[in-house]
Write an enzyme that holds these catalytic residues in place. Structure first.
Site: not given
Ligand code: CMC
Length: 431
Positions: A308, A366
Site C-alpha cells: 500500500h 482487498d
C-alpha cells in the site's frame, strides 16, 4: 497557522527564502510552497505526489506506519463494530455520528431516493451483455447529470445536498442493475423498508419468481465492506474527484471520474485481480513459485492484495476484513474453501519472507474482501463496483469539502518539460 518557517537556500548565491510551516491536528507538518514559483521561478518535482499535501482536510486520517485509520477522529475498528454504513455516511458528510432521531431522518432521506429514472433503463439496453459492470457504472453514473438540470448549481448548498443523497441512494441500484443485465435477469426495484446493505443484496440476488430472504450475517458483512471502503483520504480516485470538481464540473460527472480511476488494478481493481491471481495459483503447492515470481522485477508480476502506498504496517481494514471472512465462511460452511486456504498460506509465507518484510508489504483490505464477496455469491467482476458504491460517500464528502474551501483553486499541476527545444516547422518535402 504558526510562525515556524522552512528556509530554502538556492545554489549560486540565488535568494534564500522562507516558507511557512503548517501543522495539522495530527500527522506530518506541511511546508507551504505556494509562493515558490512566484518568488524563485522554480517548481517542485513530485510525480505520484509522494511528498505533496494537495489540500487541507478534516475527514479522514491515516497513520500508515502505525496502521491507524480514523474517520472524523473515530478509529475504523470502533466504527466497524458499533455503527452501520449509513451512520458512517452521516459522519463522513456531516462531521458527527447521528443520534437516533438524526439517524431515522438521514436513513429515510437516503432510502427515499433509491429508484432511478425509468429512462435510465434504456441506457442499459445499449451495452453488450458481457460489458464490464464498471464500464456500465462509469457511464450510467455520469449520465445521472442529464436528469437533474434543476439542481446542479454548485454554489447552492441545497443543490449539493440533494445531489449527495441521490448519488448515495442510486449507486447501489445502478450497480445491481449492471449485474442483473449481465446475467440476463430482470432488474429488481429497491425495497426501501430494508437496510441499505440488505436492499442491495436483494436487488442483486432476488428474482421475481421466488421469495428472497436476506441473510443477516451476510448483510452485516457487506455493510462492513462498505464501512471499510467508505473513505481513505487523498487516494488516487478521491484526488481525481477533487481535480475534476475543481473545474466546477457537476457532482455526477466528478463521481463518474472517480469510478473510472478506481477501476485500475493498482487501486480498486485489486480485489478482482487478487481473486484472479488466487485462481491462477490454484493450489497451495504453487505458492512458493508465485512468491518467487513476485520478487523477480523482470516478471512484471506483483502479489495482488499486498502493499500500500500509505500503510507500511498491517492495513487495519485488512484485520477487520479477515475477521469478517471467518464469520462469513463459518455461516456458509465454507471454512475449508480452497481459495481461502490458499490465501491464508500465501499470507503466511509472504509475511515471513525477507523481501516482503523489508519492503513492509502487508496484506491490504482487498486481499480478504474478494474472498468474502466470492463466498457471498458476488461475481468477481462486481467487486470493484462494490468498492465504488462504498467509496461514493467519501468522494462526495471530499468534493463538498473542496467546494466549501476558500483556498480552493482549479487543480493545475506544473511540469518539468523534457521535450524538444524551440524549433521551426519544415515544409513536408523537407522532412
Ligand atoms: N508484490 C511484489 N512487490 C511489490 C508489491 C507487490 N504487491 N508492491 C510493491 N512491491 C515492491 C515494488 O516492486 C517496489 O520494489 P523496489 O523498491 O525494489 O522497486 C517496492 O515494493 C515499492 O513499491 P512501489 O510500487 O514503489 O510502491 P507504491 O507505494 O507506489 O505502490 C501499490 C503501492 C499498492 C500500488 C503496490 O504495492 C501494488 O501494486 N500492490 C498490488 C496492488 C494492490 O493490492 N493494490 C490495492 C491497494 S489497497 C486498495 C486501495 O486503497 O485502492
Amino acid at each position: 497557522m504558526s510562525d515556524r518557517k522552512a528556509n530554502l537556500i538556492l545554489p549560486n548565491g540565488e535568494a534564500s527564502i522562507d516558507f511557512p510551516i503548517h501543522s495539522g491536528t495530527i500527522g506530518p507538518d506541511a511546508v507551504d510552497i505556494r509562493a515558490l514559483l512566484g518568488k524563485t521561478g522554480k517548481v517542485t518535482y513530485d510525480p505520484g505526489f509522494l511528498s505533496t499535501a494537495s489540500c487541507r482536510s478534516a475527514i479522514t486520517y491515516i497513520d500508515g506506519d502505525e496502521g491507524v485509520l480514523l474517520y472524523r477522529g473515530y478509529p475504523i475498528e470502533q466504527l466497524a463494530k458499533n455503527c452501520d454504513f449509513l451512520e458512517v455516511c452521516h459522519l463522513l458528510l456531516n462531521g458527527e455520528l447521528p443520534n437516533s432521531e438524526e439517524k431515522t431522518r438521514f436513513d429515510s432521506k437516503v432510502m427515499r431516493h433509491t429508484m432511478v429514472h425509468d429512462q435510465i433503463n434504456n441506457f442499459f439496453r445499449g451495452f453488450r451483455r458481457d460489458a464490464h459492470p464498471m464500464a456500465i457504472l462509469v457511464g450510467t453514473v455520469g449520465a445521472l447529470s442529464a436528469f437533474y438540470h434543476d439542481s446542479l448549481d454548485l454554489d447552492n448548498p441545497s443543490h449539493r445536498e440533494i445531489s449527495q443523497f441521490r448519488l448515495i441512494a442510486k449507486i447501489p441500484t445502478l450497480a445491481a442493475m449492471a449485474y442483473k443485465y449481465s446475467v440476463g435477469q430482470p432488474f429488481v426495484y429497491p425495497d426501501n423498508e430494508l437496510s441499505y446493505s440488505a436492499n442491495f443484496m436483494r436487488m442483486l440476488f432476488s428474482v421475481p419468481a421466488e421469495e428472497y430472504k436476506v441473510n443477516d450475517t451476510l448483510a452485516r458483512a457487506l455493510d462492513r465492506i462498505f464501512i471499510l471502503h467508505a473513505d481513505h483520504e487523498q487516494n488516487a480516485s478521491t484526488s481525481t474527484v477533487r481535480l475534476a470538481g475543481s473545474s466546477g464540473a457537476n457532482p455526477f460527472a466528478c463521481i463518474a471520474a472517480g469510478i473510472a480511476c478506481l477501476w485500475g488494478p493498482a487501486h480498486g481493481g485489486a480485489n478482482e485481480a487478487c481473486l484472479d491471481m488466487l485462481e491462477e495459483i490454484g493450489d497451495v503447492s504453487r505458492v512458493g513459485e508465485y512468491i518467487k515470481k513476485a520478487k523477480d522485477k523482470n516478471s512484471g508480476f506483483r502479489l495482488m492484495g499486498f502493499g500500500h502506498r500509505v500503510y507500511k504496517n498491517y492495513d487495519p481494514r485488512a484485520k477487520l476484513m479477515r475477521e469478517t471472512c471467518h464469520e462469513v465462511l463459518g455461516e456458509l460452511g465454507l471454512e475449508n474453501d480452497r481459495l481461502f486456504k490458499l490465501a491464508m498460506e500465501l499470507e503466511r509465507i509472504a509475511l515471513e519472507d525477507d523481501y516482503f518484510v523489508e519492503k513492509k508489504l502487508y496484506p491490504n483490505v482487498d486481499f480478504y474482501s474478494g474472498i468474502v464477496q466470492r463466498a457471498m455469491g458476488i461475481p468477481t467482476n462486481m467487486f470493484t463496483c462494490i468498492f465504488a458504491l462504498a467509496r461514493t460517500v467519501g468522494w462526495i464528502a471530499q468534493w463538498n469539502e473542496m467546494i466549501s474551501d476558500s483556498e480552493q483553486k482549479i487543480g493545475r499541476p506544473r511540469q518539468l518539460y523534457v521535450g524538444e527545444g524551440l524549433r521551426d516547422v519544415k515544409s513536408i518535402q523537407q522532412r
